[in-house]
Design a protein around this motif. Structure first.
Motif, mmCIF file in Angstrom:
data_model
loop_
_atom_site.group_PDB
_atom_site.id
_atom_site.type_symbol
_atom_site.label_atom_id
_atom_site.label_comp_id
_atom_site.label_asym_id
_atom_site.label_seq_id
_atom_site.Cartn_x
_atom_site.Cartn_y
_atom_site.Cartn_z
ATOM 1 N N SER A 1 0.836 -1.207 0.000
ATOM 2 C CA SER A 1 0.000 0.000 0.000
ATOM 3 C C SER A 1 0.865 1.248 0.000
ATOM 4 O O SER A 1 0.567 2.223 -0.710
ATOM 5 C CB SER A 1 -0.925 0.002 1.221
ATOM 6 N N SER B 1 -9.246 3.076 -7.210
ATOM 7 C CA SER B 1 -10.362 2.161 -7.404
ATOM 8 C C SER B 1 -11.458 2.834 -8.231
ATOM 9 O O SER B 1 -11.647 4.052 -8.140
ATOM 10 C CB SER B 1 -10.914 1.774 -6.037
ATOM 11 N N SER C 1 -1.539 -2.686 9.807
ATOM 12 C CA SER C 1 -2.061 -3.571 8.752
ATOM 13 C C SER C 1 -1.532 -3.186 7.376
ATOM 14 O O SER C 1 -1.589 -3.982 6.445
ATOM 15 C CB SER C 1 -3.596 -3.544 8.733
ATOM 16 N N ASN D 1 -2.871 -1.051 5.398
ATOM 17 C CA ASN D 1 -3.945 -0.689 4.476
ATOM 18 C C ASN D 1 -4.271 0.798 4.453
ATOM 19 O O ASN D 1 -5.008 1.255 3.589
ATOM 20 C CB ASN D 1 -5.216 -1.467 4.813
ATOM 21 N N ARG D 2 -3.708 1.519 5.414
ATOM 22 C CA ARG D 2 -3.920 2.967 5.449
ATOM 23 C C ARG D 2 -2.564 3.654 5.472
ATOM 24 O O ARG D 2 -1.646 3.224 6.166
ATOM 25 C CB ARG D 2 -4.741 3.374 6.658
ATOM 26 N N ALA E 1 -6.698 5.140 1.960
ATOM 27 C CA ALA E 1 -6.977 3.736 2.234
ATOM 28 C C ALA E 1 -6.713 2.965 0.948
ATOM 29 O O ALA E 1 -7.012 3.453 -0.155
ATOM 30 C CB ALA E 1 -8.419 3.547 2.685
ATOM 31 N N VAL E 2 -6.140 1.772 1.084
ATOM 32 C CA VAL E 2 -5.809 0.937 -0.066
ATOM 33 C C VAL E 2 -6.389 -0.453 0.159
ATOM 34 O O VAL E 2 -6.291 -1.009 1.257
ATOM 35 C CB VAL E 2 -4.279 0.850 -0.264
ATOM 36 N N SER E 3 -7.008 -1.000 -0.886
ATOM 37 C CA SER E 3 -7.567 -2.341 -0.827
ATOM 38 C C SER E 3 -7.403 -3.000 -2.186
ATOM 39 O O SER E 3 -7.645 -2.361 -3.222
ATOM 40 C CB SER E 3 -9.045 -2.273 -0.436
ATOM 41 N N ASP E 4 -6.996 -4.245 -2.193
ATOM 42 C CA ASP E 4 -6.835 -5.013 -3.434
ATOM 43 C C ASP E 4 -5.976 -4.278 -4.460
ATOM 44 O O ASP E 4 -6.275 -4.281 -5.658
ATOM 45 C CB ASP E 4 -8.201 -5.362 -4.040
ATOM 46 N N THR F 1 -8.655 3.389 -2.381
ATOM 47 C CA THR F 1 -10.114 3.442 -2.293
ATOM 48 C C THR F 1 -10.633 4.729 -1.655
ATOM 49 O O THR F 1 -11.808 5.045 -1.789
ATOM 50 C CB THR F 1 -10.654 2.242 -1.487
#
Length: 133
Positions: free
Chosen positions: A3, A27, A71, A73-74, A109-112, A116
């Motif tokens: 991320s 995204s 995590s 993700n942020r 925020a990051v996802s996949d 996002t």
């Protein structure tokens, strides 16, 4: 790619004015939360925002410091915005290619593998003061 790598790449694209590169990293249902106003949701609205910004401002970000949480993700980033105010905005001072330097920060925020959410903060009265001198 982590991320953090994705976010760093996003801001590298920003500084190169590579709008397509930036858009490739977000995204399709991106949530963009600006300093002022309502959130923009979706790639179409975010693309229109980037086009508008490119018409009204020329900006480069410096002194970037990135932070992540456990995590991964942020990602938060603190930076200095070095800009030129090219085209006036409703409710803001007239634009005459004034330069400005203001501190700012963003939370992402990051996802996949895609960004996002992007939430940006800066001191609007300080920016107004800088372009009004």
């Amino acid at each position: 790619m982590t991320s953090l790598d994705i976010v760093k790449n996003y801001y590298d694209c920003f500084n190169q004015q590579d709008w397509n590169g930036m858009l490739a990293l977000v995204s399709p249902d991106i949530r963009h939360e600006p300093n002022q106003g309502e959130a923009r949701i979706g790639l179409e609205k975010f693309t229109a925002f980037l086009q508008h910004m490119a018409e009204s401002y020329a900006e480069t970000l410096t002194d970037m410091v990135f932070f992540t949480e456990p995590s991964g993700n942020r990602v938060a980033v603190e930076f200095v915005v070095n800009g030129v105010y090219k085209k006036a905005e409703d409710g803001l001072p007239p634009a005459n290619n004034q330069t400005y330097v203001v501190p700012a920060a963003a939370f992402l925020a990051v996802s996949d593998g895609k960004i996002t959410r992007i939430t940006t903060y800066y001191n609007l009265p300080l920016w107004i003061q800088a372009v009004s001198q």
